[in-house]
Every structure is written in C-alpha cells, then in structure tokens.
Design an enzyme around this catalytic site. Sequence first.
Site, PDB file in Angstrom:
ATOM      1  N   LEU A  23       5.311  -7.473   5.076  1.00 21.20           N
ATOM      2  CA  LEU A  23       4.526  -7.043   6.229  1.00 21.20           C
ATOM      3  C   LEU A  23       3.213  -7.800   6.335  1.00 21.20           C
ATOM      4  CD1 LEU A  23       5.054  -3.179   5.872  1.00 21.20           C
ATOM      5  CD2 LEU A  23       6.352  -4.786   7.300  1.00 21.20           C
ATOM      6  N   GLY A  24       2.722  -8.298   5.209  1.00 21.59           N
ATOM      7  CA  GLY A  24       1.455  -9.016   5.223  1.00 21.59           C
ATOM      8  C   GLY A  24       1.043  -9.381   3.811  1.00 21.59           C
ATOM      9  N   TYR A  28      -4.951 -11.145  -3.225  1.00 22.26           N
ATOM     10  CA  TYR A  28      -4.310 -10.767  -4.479  1.00 22.26           C
ATOM     11  C   TYR A  28      -3.208  -9.723  -4.299  1.00 22.26           C
ATOM     12  CZ  TYR A  28      -7.565  -6.818  -4.222  1.00 22.26           C
ATOM     13  OH  TYR A  28      -8.269  -5.721  -3.808  1.00 22.26           O
ATOM     14  N   ALA A  29      -2.796  -9.474  -3.051  1.00 22.32           N
ATOM     15  CA  ALA A  29      -1.777  -8.450  -2.820  1.00 22.32           C
ATOM     16  C   ALA A  29      -0.855  -8.841  -1.669  1.00 22.32           C
ATOM     17  CB  ALA A  29      -2.429  -7.112  -2.526  1.00 22.32           C
ATOM     18  N   LYS A  47       2.116  -1.801  -1.241  1.00 21.64           N
ATOM     19  CA  LYS A  47       1.157  -2.867  -1.514  1.00 21.64           C
ATOM     20  C   LYS A  47       1.310  -3.271  -2.979  1.00 21.64           C
ATOM     21  CE  LYS A  47      -3.813  -3.864  -1.105  1.00 21.64           C
ATOM     22  NZ  LYS A  47      -5.121  -3.331  -0.625  1.00 21.64           N
ATOM     23  N   ASP A 140     -14.851  -3.185   5.766  1.00 23.78           N
ATOM     24  CA  ASP A 140     -13.982  -4.280   6.193  1.00 23.78           C
ATOM     25  C   ASP A 140     -13.163  -3.859   7.408  1.00 23.78           C
ATOM     26  OD1 ASP A 140     -12.861  -6.808   6.174  1.00 23.78           O
ATOM     27  OD2 ASP A 140     -11.338  -6.325   4.686  1.00 23.78           O
TER      28      ASP A 140
END
Length: 479
Positions: A23-24, A28-29, A47, A140
């Site tokens: 999905l994205g 670092y993930a 995640k 963020d």
Amino acid sequence: MALAAGGLLTVPTLKGFILTDKLGSGTYATVYKGFRKVAHREVVAVKCVLKKSLSKSSTENLLTEIEILKKVKHDHIVNLIDFQWDGHYIYLIMDYCSGGDLSKFLATKRALPERVVRRFLQQLASALQFLHYQNISHMDLKPQNLLLSNSYDPVLKVADFGFAQYVEIEINSESLRGSPLYMAPEIIINATYDAKVDLWSVGVILFECLFGKAPFASKTFSELADKIKSNEPIKIPSSIRISDQCHDLMFRLLQRDPKQRISFEEFFDHKFVDLEHMPSPQCIERAKKIVTEAAQKDIEGDYKSAASLYCQALEYFLPAIHYEKNRTKKEALRSKVREYMQRAEELKQSFKPSAAHPPSTPEAPSTTFILDGLANGYPELKAALHTTCQAETFDEQERYEEAFSKYEEALGQLLPILQSEPKSHRRELLQSEVLRFMSRAEEIKNYLEMNRLPSRQDSLNQSVMVTNDSENATWCVIQ
C-alpha cells in the site's frame, strides 16, 4: 528481510496473516494489505518496520507511535488493532482503509468543492481536538497521512504517528519533524516550535484541497525554503470562489508567525469548521429535542419562536441524515425533515407584511400628504416626509430591506421634530404618522428576521457527487 531466488525482496511473513498488496512505503517501513487467517478473513493494513533499519531516534519515534496508537481510540484516527515482532520486523496491525490516502484522491480530482473539503476538515478537526486535549501533536500532517475509509462514502482517518509527540510547552530541537511542503515556518527558521505547527499543516492541506496545489509548491527544497522564509503574505487565489468563512479560516491558519496564527480553541470554534454540527450519533438526539420544543411553540401560537426552533433543529437533522448509513432509515429521516422545513417556511412567510399603505389621491389624501402641505417653511419636516415617501415606495415594491432602512432613517428625523412641536393639529397628525411608521417598521423587521433564519432545502436535496475514476465508484457528501 528474506530474499527469494535471484536476490529479489519478498513480502514479510506474519503469523496468522496473509500479506498481499503493498500500500505504501517510507524510510524504514512498508505497509501491506493483509488478511487474517480466520473464517471471515478480516482485512487489515500491516506496517512492517525492518529492525535493522532503525536508528536510535527512529526507534524512539516508533515506540512513541505505538504508545500513542494504543492510547487513542477515535472515529477519525486509524485504529491500532495489535502489534507483533519477530527476528526481522516489528508489525503494526491496523484498520484497512480501502479509499487510499487523500493525496491519491486529490491527484485524480485536482481540486475539491468547498462543501466536500469542509466535511473532511470537520473530521480532521475532530481528531485534532481529541489529540489536543491529551497534549498530543501529530507533527506530520499531510494528505499522504490522511486515509479514506472507502471510495463511496469516505470517512477521513489520521494515520502515521511516527513523528508524533507529547507537547505541553515550546520545543527546541535541531531535528526537523514533518514533511517540508507542509512543515510550519518556525520549524525550518527557528528550530523552536510548539503544537501550533499542526495548525499550519491544516492550512496547507485546506489550501491544496481547494486549489489543487500547496501554497509553496516548489521544484527544490532550496526554492521551498526561500518561499517559506519570505515575509510576503500568502496569496489566496481568486480563480476559485470560496466563502468568506473559508477564506477567513485559511488566512488565520497560514500565518507565518505562530503568535499571529489562530489558536486551537479558535480553530475548533470557527464557523467554517463547525464541529457542533458535524455528523455524529448525538445529532439526531439534539435535533429531536429542539424540534419537540418547536412543535410545542407552534401549538401555543408562538410562531416566531417555533420557526426559529425548527431552523435550529434542521442544523442538526441534516448532519444526522449524513451520519445514518441505513438507506431506508436515511430516506425516512429525510422525508420527515422535509416536513419540518416546509412548516418552517410556512411560518416564516406568515410574517410577510400586509399590503402597504394605499397611495394618496386627491379624493382621499393621505395623512403624509396633508402633513406635507402643513410643512411649508419647515425644511426639516419636508426632508423627513420625503424620506418616508421613499420608504413607502420601497415598501410597495416589496423591497423590504431598503424600506426598513428608510423607515428607520425617517423615524430618526421625525422623532426630534415631534418632541419640539407644540400642541397643534400638525402635531396630532405627525404623532399619528410616527406611530404608523413605527408599527410598519416593526412588522417589516420581524419578517426580515424570519427570512434570515437558515433555509436548508437546497442542502437537503443537493448531493455532491464525486466520481472516483481509479475505483470506478462514486461517493456522496450531504451538506
């Protein structure tokens, strides 16, 4: 991370789940769509954080993210279902949002209608209010971190708390938190900031949703930094028309100086955000309570109060219709609300002024005409009577706003004259006219007040349809 034959990276394996589409991904993930290995095959987003890629600071961020997500449970914040780990990864198992993120949605739409943006903004504000009361700042906020529950009737959910912090006082930090395009100027310029950085980000997101691009869109970070450091006020485009309330909020959010920026309390209370009337389970109960009071006033003959209360109830009924997901119940509620709207309009029209005073004729001269003849040599009275003639002309034409203004002006001229006028036939005539003008002005004032009550018929009937080309689906927001 496991390697397949030929050295290609493979999808991580998580006990009890099947991971499928990516999905994205971030520094670092990587986030995958997953299915729980049970009969009903629950869909989740996972995640996957590669342990060996974590620095000390990113480890601290991850721990804070897990702590915050375990703590917060809110309709507009992505839900952390569970977290696990093995020798290679830490896994955050979260709700799956099939609508993707807001950035992808904007990429297909370019810009969104104001009423759609407002609905998303309400949902974002609701989440921020919840976080603010717990001294949590996201740090963020950007369209990529705002997920949509689905494509047909999307609910916005705030995600990715990797930079989130507990913020009670001002922070001094050399590290940048957030994404440059949405980052508050004080982070870049001063390295000193507080929770109001989130409000700047909201302003940028609001701007981008309405106009199709962020206010400081740039090709390089250097160009972006120069724009952010500039003292020139941010120009809100005039190419797309937005409401005064929307313009005001955006202007106050996008203040470079955080001391001049809108406060959280002012943001939550702002009329464009209008959290009081956002769709929620509470709306229907509030609406029922108010409409019951309206019906009672209607029975008692207090029609002015009844009309006002019906309109107040509608301000809650409309978001209640949007919140209701059952189609049968939604249509039944909409039908009932139409009845209340019709009654409110009937009551408002019942206050329409009766026919204006008949014009003066030689056979039946009006009191004003007679007074005009008695006002020879009295210029102040002549001028006042001229103003009353203007008022009555507007009145006959049903131009009630202008008529009321002229009646007020005329009374302001006539009352001092009446007070100084000695006892005479002219004084009796003048007193009679002043009382008539007062009564007429009050009648028009009541009607104008009734017509200023919100009329939401258009909002009830209108649906804003946005076709999601990538999903070949549509979704509807009822304002």
